[in-house]
Design a protein around this motif. Structure first.
Motif, PDB file in Angstrom:
ATOM      1  N   SER B  56       0.825  -1.209   0.000  1.00  0.00           N
ATOM      2  CA  SER B  56       0.000   0.000   0.000  1.00  0.00           C
ATOM      3  C   SER B  56       0.865   1.266   0.000  1.00  0.00           C
ATOM      4  CB  SER B  56      -0.946   0.005   1.205  1.00  0.00           C
ATOM      5  OG  SER B  56      -0.168  -0.096   2.382  1.00  0.00           O
ATOM      6  N   ASP B  57       2.180   1.094   0.181  1.00  0.00           N
ATOM      7  CA  ASP B  57       3.062   2.253   0.238  1.00  0.00           C
ATOM      8  C   ASP B  57       3.435   2.707  -1.168  1.00  0.00           C
ATOM      9  OD1 ASP B  57       5.193   4.020   0.427  1.00  0.00           O
ATOM     10  OD2 ASP B  57       5.859   3.144   2.332  1.00  0.00           O
ATOM     11  N   TYR B  58       3.033   3.902  -1.523  1.00  0.00           N
ATOM     12  CA  TYR B  58       3.235   4.386  -2.884  1.00  0.00           C
ATOM     13  C   TYR B  58       4.720   4.585  -3.213  1.00  0.00           C
ATOM     14  CZ  TYR B  58       3.092   7.339  -6.976  1.00  0.00           C
ATOM     15  OH  TYR B  58       3.304   7.855  -8.231  1.00  0.00           O
ATOM     16  N   TYR B  65       9.355   0.108  -9.192  1.00  0.00           N
ATOM     17  CA  TYR B  65       9.102   0.329 -10.616  1.00  0.00           C
ATOM     18  C   TYR B  65      10.352   0.901 -11.303  1.00  0.00           C
ATOM     19  CZ  TYR B  65       7.413   2.934 -14.691  1.00  0.00           C
ATOM     20  OH  TYR B  65       7.256   3.467 -15.940  1.00  0.00           O
ATOM     21  N   TYR B  66      10.951   1.939 -10.715  1.00  0.00           N
ATOM     22  CA  TYR B  66      12.138   2.539 -11.320  1.00  0.00           C
ATOM     23  C   TYR B  66      13.308   1.559 -11.356  1.00  0.00           C
ATOM     24  CZ  TYR B  66      10.269   7.258 -11.719  1.00  0.00           C
ATOM     25  OH  TYR B  66       9.548   8.342 -12.101  1.00  0.00           O
ATOM     26  N   THR B  67      13.480   0.830 -10.269  1.00  0.00           N
ATOM     27  CA  THR B  67      14.595  -0.108 -10.197  1.00  0.00           C
ATOM     28  C   THR B  67      14.513  -1.140 -11.311  1.00  0.00           C
ATOM     29  OG1 THR B  67      14.561   0.123  -7.818  1.00  0.00           O
ATOM     30  CG2 THR B  67      15.815  -1.720  -8.685  1.00  0.00           C
ATOM     31  N   VAL B  68      13.309  -1.740 -11.440  1.00  0.00           N
ATOM     32  CA  VAL B  68      13.141  -2.805 -12.432  1.00  0.00           C
ATOM     33  C   VAL B  68      13.246  -2.227 -13.840  1.00  0.00           C
ATOM     34  CG1 VAL B  68      11.530  -4.518 -13.337  1.00  0.00           C
ATOM     35  CG2 VAL B  68      11.788  -4.232 -10.869  1.00  0.00           C
ATOM     36  N   ILE B 220      18.392   3.369  -2.863  1.00  0.00           N
ATOM     37  CA  ILE B 220      18.357   4.733  -2.320  1.00  0.00           C
ATOM     38  C   ILE B 220      17.240   4.855  -1.295  1.00  0.00           C
ATOM     39  CG2 ILE B 220      18.016   7.176  -2.895  1.00  0.00           C
ATOM     40  CD1 ILE B 220      19.241   6.560  -5.644  1.00  0.00           C
ATOM     41  N   LEU B 221      16.103   4.252  -1.616  1.00  0.00           N
ATOM     42  CA  LEU B 221      14.952   4.309  -0.712  1.00  0.00           C
ATOM     43  C   LEU B 221      15.276   3.639   0.623  1.00  0.00           C
ATOM     44  CD1 LEU B 221      11.829   5.102  -0.707  1.00  0.00           C
ATOM     45  CD2 LEU B 221      11.480   2.636  -0.964  1.00  0.00           C
TER      46      LEU B 221
END
Lengths: 347, 272
Positions: B56-58, B65-68, B220-221
């Motif tokens: 549920s965490d955007y 999404y960016y990583t993949v 990074i996250l």
């Protein structure tokens, strides 16, 4: 016979070194032509120029009357059997042979039919699904031949194709290749350094050395009438003796005059004389034209190789008769066994 | 005999110790991703709440999404560029090949931080806005040498006449490349692509310096979250480990099954 391929003054230079020094050669339709010479003589280079893999520095190549120097290999009606076969290891036998037909987008049924016919021609029926990496050298060789012939080329180039096979298999394949060539009826250009192979199979032999053609002729021409010392030494074994041609049909060597069948030289011209070891007979001392002592005897299977020491030079004799070292013998030969050649031009 | 037995025993103990040393932290992390409380050291009971929170965490979703996406694109581009370069090198002269392969080895030995700062300065001097594109370019750049390194040995083992044979049979140079050369160096291309993919997925240092505009990858996250301990990271890491494990198992098992099927087929067809 129609001339299919014409080499005109082909020169090839690699890093400032002349590999081919102006080759002029015509090859006819349906001929089995062998380019014969020691390694580094330029025979493979000439073949690769014809295949389109390298470009000549100078000169023209005509194929069926058209200059083809700028035609890429994939547009030439020529196929090649490579030295180490160059089969595609990721494909099975069927796909290897069908490669050329698949590229041409032929009908699947036609491909199947043609490949089956080829497998039969090279004696590999039932091997369609075998991986080429699991086959013996001789079998891989056959696949390579089938892969090239299935495209129905006008000319097949073979670059020392039997080099990696053992003696027995090589002899079998020699006979088979000749048979296949007769069956498909196209021009074969065969590169080898093995003189026996050349003599067995060829309609025409082209002897090359140091980038130059030494002699072109049939197997018997080349063996019996070598044009110079190089050809005489390279094809078969020979005794080469310095001599002087007195006039037609008369030659002097070993301080003696002999009758011979050669003519057309200058009077008193220095010449090279070839006598094949198998043409010399060992006879009693008093009957011999030349006297000598047996220096060594080697057993070669079919015959003995005997070195006879004479006053001038040692002569090699091939005979089935037994002799013994140290024995005084006479040597005898017929006028037609003496072959006279012009001295090679000094390099 | 006794000596052999003790030797074997010691080597087994050593092996097990090694495996525990390597995998215990991962297992620990996986287990605690199912912990019901926030604690990372005390087991309080089973729950899947951290997984629910994860999905549920955007921001986490966006980072994944960016990583993949970056990893996939970087893999595709670096594999194509690297393979073409390797093929070109294999045909060039010895001196050129040696020089280029040595230049190629340099970025792999260079510390990431040097590459990262270099890239950052380059993008800044070119006036490129830091974000998704700069990150992608950086990833393609540091992945390509690994592809070249993996493809080169396969090319060296190739029969030098094989491309000529294809062209001799009527294939254009491009057809020869696709139908004959590529299938034979495919294992090298595959391993190059896999290494590129993993290098891209777990890169932190270079990405950190070249990204901007709110574009973050997982590393990074996680770095930004690690100051406030949060088991959602455990959940995310567990999912990544599972995916990697499944992919690795597939890569190793599928060829074996394929080969077995093929052998079976041949032996069945061979019975005539």
């Amino acid at each position: 016979m129609r001339e299919l391929i014409q080499f005109r003054n082909i020169v090839k230079e690699f890093d400032g070194q002349l590999v081919l020094k102006g080759i002029n050669l015509d090859i006819c339709e349906n001929e089995f032509v062998t380019l014969l010479g020691p390694s580094g003589c330029g025979k493979t280079t000439l073949l690769r120029i014809l295949g389109g893999f390298i470009e000549q520095t100078e000169g023209e190549v005509y194929f069926d009357g058209i200059e083809i120097s700028n035609v890429p290999p994939y547009k030439r009606e020529i196929n090649t059997v490579f030295q180490r076969y160059a089969l595609f290891p990721h494909m099975n036998v069927f796909d290897n042979i069908a490669f050329g037909l698949n590229i041409k987008k032929e009908n699947k049924d036609v491909i199947k039919q043609k490949v089956t016919k080829m497998l039969k021609l090279v004696g590999l029926e039932g091997y369609e699904n075998r991986a080429v990496t699991q086959m013996s050298g001789g079998q891989q060789q056959r696949v390579a031949i089938a892969r090239a012939l299935v495209n129905e080329p006008m000319v097949l180039l073979l670059d020392e194709p039997l080099g990696a096979l053992d003696l027995k298999l090589r002899k079998e394949m020699q006979v088979e290749l000749k048979k296949i060539q007769k069956e498909v009826g196209i021009t074969f250009i065969y590169v080898t350094h093995d003189q026996e192979e050349a003599l067995t199979m060829s309609d025409k032999i082209v002897v090359l050395n140091e980038g130059e053609i030494q002699q072109i002729g049939s197997a018997t021409d080349i063996y019996n009438e070598p044009e110079n010392e190089f050809v005489a030494k390279f094809i078969g074994e020979s005794n080469i003796i310095d001599g002087i041609m007195l006039d037609d049909y008369r030659v002097v060597f070993f301080d003696k005059e002999f009758e011979c069948v050669d003519y057309g030289f200058h009077d008193n011209e220095p010449v090279d004389i070839v006598i094949r070891p198998e043409d010399i007979d060992i006879v009693d001392v008093e009957k011999g034209m030349i006297k000598g002592t047996v220096k060594s005897i080697l057993f070669k299977g079919v015959h003995y190789e005997i070195m006879v020491e004479t006053e001038h030079e040692d002569l090699k004799v091939h005979t089935t008769d037994v002799s013994e070292v140290g024995k005084e013998v006479g040597l005898s030969f017929f006028p037609e066994d003496i072959h006279v050649m012009s001295k090679m031009a000094a390099y | 005999m006794i000596k052999n037995k003790t030797g074997k025993f010691i080597s087994n103990v050593y092996l097990i110790a090694m495996l525990i040393f390597m995998y215990l932290p991962i297992i620990y992390m996986c287990v605690f991703s199912f912990n019901s409380s926030r604690s990372l050291t005390r087991w309080t009971g089973f729950s899947t709440q951290w997984y629910e929170r994860l999905f549920s965490d955007y921001t986490i979703g966006e980072a994944v999404y960016y990583t993949v996406l970056v990893a996939l694109l970087a893999t595709i581009f670096s594999t194509i560029i690297g393979t073409i370069t390797a093929i070109g090198l294999s045909k060039s002269r010895y001196v050129i090949r040696e020089i280029i392969t040595n230049i190629n080895d340099l970025p792999m030995m260079n510390p990431d931080i040097v590459t990262a700062i270099g890239m950052m300065l380059l993008f800044a001097s070119l006036g490129l806005e830091k974000g998704f594109m700069t990150m992608l370019i950086a990833h393609i750049t540091f992945c390509t040498p690994y592809v070249i390194l993996n493809v080169m040995p396969k090319l060296r083992g190739l029969d030098p006449n094989i491309a000529e044979a294809a062209m001799d049979l009527g294939a254009t140079p491009f057809q020869a490349l696709i139908q004959v050369i590529v299938p034979q160096i495919a294992p090298g291309i595959m391993s190059g692509a896999l290494i590129a993919f993993t290098m891209s997925i777990d890169d932190f240092v270079i990405s950190y310096f070249v990204t901007g505009n709110g574009v973050k990858n997982i590393s990074i996250l996680v770095y930004s979250m690690s100051k406030r301990l949060n088991p959602t990271i455990n959940a995310l890491s567990t999912i990544m480990v599972s995916i990697v494990t499944i992919v690795l198992v597939l890569i190793n098992v599928v060829p074996v099954i394929n080969a077995k099927m093929k052998n079976k087929k041949i032996s069945e067809e061979g019975n005539y």
